[in-house]
Scaffold this active site. Structure first.
Site, PDB file in Angstrom:
ATOM      1  N   ASP A 113       0.858  -1.180   0.000  1.00 38.46           N
ATOM      2  CA  ASP A 113       0.000   0.000   0.000  1.00 38.46           C
ATOM      3  C   ASP A 113       0.893   1.229   0.000  1.00 38.46           C
ATOM      4  O   ASP A 113       2.001   1.205   0.550  1.00 38.46           O
ATOM      5  CB  ASP A 113      -0.903   0.007   1.235  1.00 38.46           C
ATOM      6  CG  ASP A 113      -1.957  -1.093   1.187  1.00 38.46           C
ATOM      7  OD1 ASP A 113      -2.368  -1.478   0.080  1.00 38.46           O
ATOM      8  OD2 ASP A 113      -2.379  -1.542   2.264  1.00 38.46           O
ATOM      9  N   ASP A 133      -7.118  -0.946  -4.480  1.00 42.01           N
ATOM     10  CA  ASP A 133      -8.189  -0.827  -3.491  1.00 42.01           C
ATOM     11  C   ASP A 133      -9.259   0.161  -3.960  1.00 42.01           C
ATOM     12  O   ASP A 133     -10.456  -0.077  -3.772  1.00 42.01           O
ATOM     13  CB  ASP A 133      -7.635  -0.368  -2.135  1.00 42.01           C
ATOM     14  CG  ASP A 133      -6.675  -1.359  -1.514  1.00 42.01           C
ATOM     15  OD1 ASP A 133      -6.781  -2.565  -1.814  1.00 42.01           O
ATOM     16  OD2 ASP A 133      -5.815  -0.919  -0.724  1.00 42.01           O
TER      17      ASP A 133
END
Length: 153
Positions: A113, A133
């Site tokens: 991430d 995401d």
């Protein structure tokens, strides 16, 4: 076939982005964009959203693989259907984002991430995610919108 293209594009784009961010961002290093509203920082997520079940990576991999299989089957089932463009686009977004994150889990043991927000409540600011995401959330939104569009017709 046009509904398969977004899934492949999302996967390839995120593959490049995650590799770039993983190579260029050192742990603890942050880059601010848009006057501090967007923050780039590297985070390895071993669990699901919010590091949920991070102590059980094998469980997360199996759940993730099963969910991706269900989404892929749903997309293949929906492809010949007419008047379901929102759902097909949404499922394609879900498949591309899900495949990107599953690839990370299988290859690295975690998801890479790299995006956070520098505004809003502190709880919101702590979230770190990736573009896959965002496509997953967009896919959920589009699939939900398809339900409402179908009910109106």
């Amino acid at each position: 076939m046009r509904f398969m293209f977004p899934a492949g594009f999302i996967f390839m784009f995120e593959y490049v982005m995650k590799n770039y961010m993983d190579r260029t961002l050192a742990p603890g290093m942050q880059h601010s964009l848009a006057k501090g509203r967007i923050i780039l920082k590297k985070h390895y997520n071993r669990g699901s959203a919010g590091n949920f079940l991070s102590s059980r990576p094998g469980c997360i991999r199996r759940i993730h693989a099963a969910a991706l299989a269900a989404v892929s089957a749903g997309l293949l089932w929906m492809l010949p259907k007419k008047h379901a463009a929102l759902a097909k686009t949404g499922l394609s977004f879900l498949a591309g984002g899900g495949l990107s994150n599953l690839h990370d889990r299988l290859r690295h043991g975690h998801v890479i991430d790299y995006v956070s927000f520098g505004f809003g409540p502190q709880r919101f600011r702590r979230l770190v995610f990736n573009l896959a995401d965002l496509f997953i959330f967009a896919g959920i939104f589009l699939c939900t919108a398809q339900v409402f569009v179908k009910e109106e017709q």
